[in-house]
Design an enzyme around this catalytic site. Structure first.
Site, short mmCIF file in Angstrom:
data_model
loop_
_atom_site.label_atom_id
_atom_site.label_comp_id
_atom_site.label_asym_id
_atom_site.label_seq_id
_atom_site.Cartn_x
_atom_site.Cartn_y
_atom_site.Cartn_z
N ASN A 27 0.87 -1.18 0.00
CA ASN A 27 0.00 0.00 0.00
C ASN A 27 0.90 1.22 0.00
O ASN A 27 2.06 1.15 0.40
CB ASN A 27 -1.01 -0.02 1.17
CG ASN A 27 -0.36 0.19 2.52
OD1 ASN A 27 0.24 1.22 2.78
ND2 ASN A 27 -0.47 -0.81 3.40
N ASN A 76 -8.02 -7.51 9.02
CA ASN A 76 -8.21 -8.03 7.67
C ASN A 76 -8.43 -9.53 7.60
O ASN A 76 -8.69 -10.07 6.53
CB ASN A 76 -6.99 -7.67 6.80
CG ASN A 76 -6.82 -6.18 6.66
OD1 ASN A 76 -5.79 -5.64 7.02
ND2 ASN A 76 -7.83 -5.50 6.18
N ARG A 100 0.38 -11.71 1.82
CA ARG A 100 -0.48 -11.93 2.99
C ARG A 100 -1.26 -13.25 2.94
O ARG A 100 -1.95 -13.58 3.91
CB ARG A 100 -1.47 -10.75 3.16
CG ARG A 100 -0.77 -9.42 3.44
CD ARG A 100 -1.73 -8.39 4.04
NE ARG A 100 -2.16 -8.74 5.38
CZ ARG A 100 -2.96 -8.00 6.14
NH1 ARG A 100 -3.41 -6.86 5.68
NH2 ARG A 100 -3.32 -8.39 7.35
N ARG A 148 -7.74 -2.89 -3.62
CA ARG A 148 -7.95 -4.24 -3.07
C ARG A 148 -9.22 -4.91 -3.57
O ARG A 148 -9.24 -5.66 -4.51
CB ARG A 148 -7.96 -4.19 -1.54
CG ARG A 148 -6.70 -3.62 -0.92
CD ARG A 148 -5.54 -4.57 -1.05
NE ARG A 148 -4.29 -3.91 -0.73
CZ ARG A 148 -3.64 -4.05 0.42
NH1 ARG A 148 -4.13 -4.81 1.37
NH2 ARG A 148 -2.50 -3.42 0.62
N HIS A 183 -8.37 0.59 1.87
CA HIS A 183 -9.38 -0.19 2.60
C HIS A 183 -10.39 0.81 3.15
O HIS A 183 -10.02 1.91 3.54
CB HIS A 183 -8.77 -0.92 3.82
CG HIS A 183 -8.07 -2.20 3.50
ND1 HIS A 183 -6.96 -2.61 4.22
CD2 HIS A 183 -8.31 -3.17 2.59
CE1 HIS A 183 -6.56 -3.78 3.75
NE2 HIS A 183 -7.36 -4.14 2.76
N ASP A 185 -11.64 1.09 5.99
CA ASP A 185 -11.34 1.58 7.34
C ASP A 185 -10.26 2.65 7.39
O ASP A 185 -9.93 3.17 8.44
CB ASP A 185 -10.97 0.41 8.28
CG ASP A 185 -9.67 -0.28 7.91
OD1 ASP A 185 -8.98 0.17 6.98
OD2 ASP A 185 -9.33 -1.27 8.58
N CYS A 284 -7.04 -1.22 12.39
CA CYS A 284 -6.48 -2.35 11.65
C CYS A 284 -5.85 -3.40 12.57
O CYS A 284 -5.79 -4.58 12.22
CB CYS A 284 -5.39 -1.89 10.68
SG CYS A 284 -5.85 -0.56 9.59
N1 ARG Z 1 0.34 -3.62 5.22
C1 ARG Z 1 -1.03 -4.02 5.37
C2 ARG Z 1 -1.67 -4.21 4.02
O1 ARG Z 1 -1.39 -3.42 3.16
C3 ARG Z 1 -1.79 -3.04 6.19
C4 ARG Z 1 -3.20 -3.44 6.44
C5 ARG Z 1 -3.95 -2.42 7.22
N2 ARG Z 1 -5.20 -2.91 7.58
C6 ARG Z 1 -6.37 -2.28 7.41
N3 ARG Z 1 -7.43 -2.84 7.91
N4 ARG Z 1 -6.46 -1.16 6.74
O2 ARG Z 1 -2.42 -5.10 3.78
#
Ligand code: ARG
Length: 289
Positions: A27, A76, A100, A148, A183, A185, A284
């Site tokens: 991100n 997540n 991930r 995403r 995202h 959130d 998060c």
């Molecule tokens: N580095 C993680 C990603 O890019 C951060 C996730 C942050 N989580 C969130 N719920 N916004 O997936």
């Protein structure tokens, strides 16, 4: 707000919050030029857990796994969904990026061990859990369109909810248009409050298209609070609501005061390691289960 139910959060300690060189910047916030300061990350994570605990929450732990730094962002991993008969159930995430994907097995194992019914979306449907789908009253707001989740996921979530034993839940898709707000959130957060206080919707307008903004402003019986660009970029929207208190990253210029002016008890904490290295804040790091 239903204050009779104790909030429970699943958190994963940052023992392995270390990004290997091969880990991509998945991100736009992730600063891959500097390593995580482990000590600071542990202090910040503990301060968050302590703040939730002091506000009456129960914290459950997911064991960290070497090589999976983003597992700290438990939000997540799944989406907890209500059922009419009190059965515990979650929709398991399916991560977009290779980096991930291995987290999924660990979330699965945890939920299975703890007696949850686990629901899935069809294979190849990206779904990044509660970070992308936020429940508020009988609505489930789902973000899509940034980097995403695509709109493709939305009908599958709706169908899955419809098939479950639960009251009616309306799925409300919100279109994201900025890659920095990847995202839901990161740019949208409802605050459900006790009786006599109107519910609040905090959001960053530039992260959404115009239709979505009008949709947000039309959520019945809520006061919309539009945050500034500055406050959005310090992850001001990514706060956790816990028993009428809001725990948010420090550094917002206006948002904390605006919420206080609405009678919200706000606690600001330092979250720099997670925001700068990982691109995620307090919301998060906590998965409501
Ligand atoms: N580095 C993680 C990603 O890019 C951060 C996730 C942050 N989580 C969130 N719920 N916004 O997936």
């Amino acid at each position: 707000m239903d204050n009779t139910k104790k909030p429970i959060f699943l958190m994963c300690p940052p023992d392995h919050f270390i990004y290997p060189d091969t880990y991509r910047k998945i991100n736009s916030h992730m600063n891959r030029m500097r390593a995580v300061n482990q000590e600071r990350a542990c202090d910040q994570w503990q301060a968050l857990a302590a703040a939730l605990f002091r506000n009456g929450a129960e914290i459950k732990l997911l064991s960290p796994v070497y090589g999976l730094p983003d597992m700290v962002f438990t939000r997540n991993g799944a989406l907890s969904i209500p059922s009419v008969d009190g059965e515990k159930q979650v929709i398991l995430a399916a991560f977009k990026y290779e980096e991930r994907r291995l987290e999924r097995a660990h979330f699965f194992a945890w939920f299975q061990r703890h007696g949850y019914s686990i629901r899935y979306l069809p294979e190849h449907i990206v779904f990044e859990g509660n970070g992308e789908a936020i429940m508020f009253r009988n609505m489930l707001f789902t973000g899509y369109g940034s980097t995403r989740m695509t709109f493709q996921t939305v009908p599958f979530i709706a169908a899955l909810l419809y098939g479950q034993k639960m009251g009616y839940i309306e799925v409300v898709p919100l279109r994201l248009v900025s890659e920095d707000f990847y995202h839901l959130d990161t740019c949208f957060m409802p605050i459900l409050r006790s009786e006599n206080h109107p519910d609040l919707i905090v959001y960053y307008p530039d992260a959404f298209d115009r239709y979505t903004i009008s949709r947000i402003n039309a959520i019945p019986d809520t006061i919309p609070i539009a945050v500034s660009k500055y406050d959005a970029y310090v992850f001001g929207c990514n706060f956790v609501v816990c028993n009428d208190a809001v725990i948010m990253p420090n550094g917002t210029v206006k948002l904390a005061d605006t919420l206080r002016a609405h009678g919200v008890s706000v606690m600001e904490i330092e979250m720099s390691e997670f925001i700068e290295c990982g691109g995620g804040g307090p919301f998060c790091l906590t998965l409501a289960i």
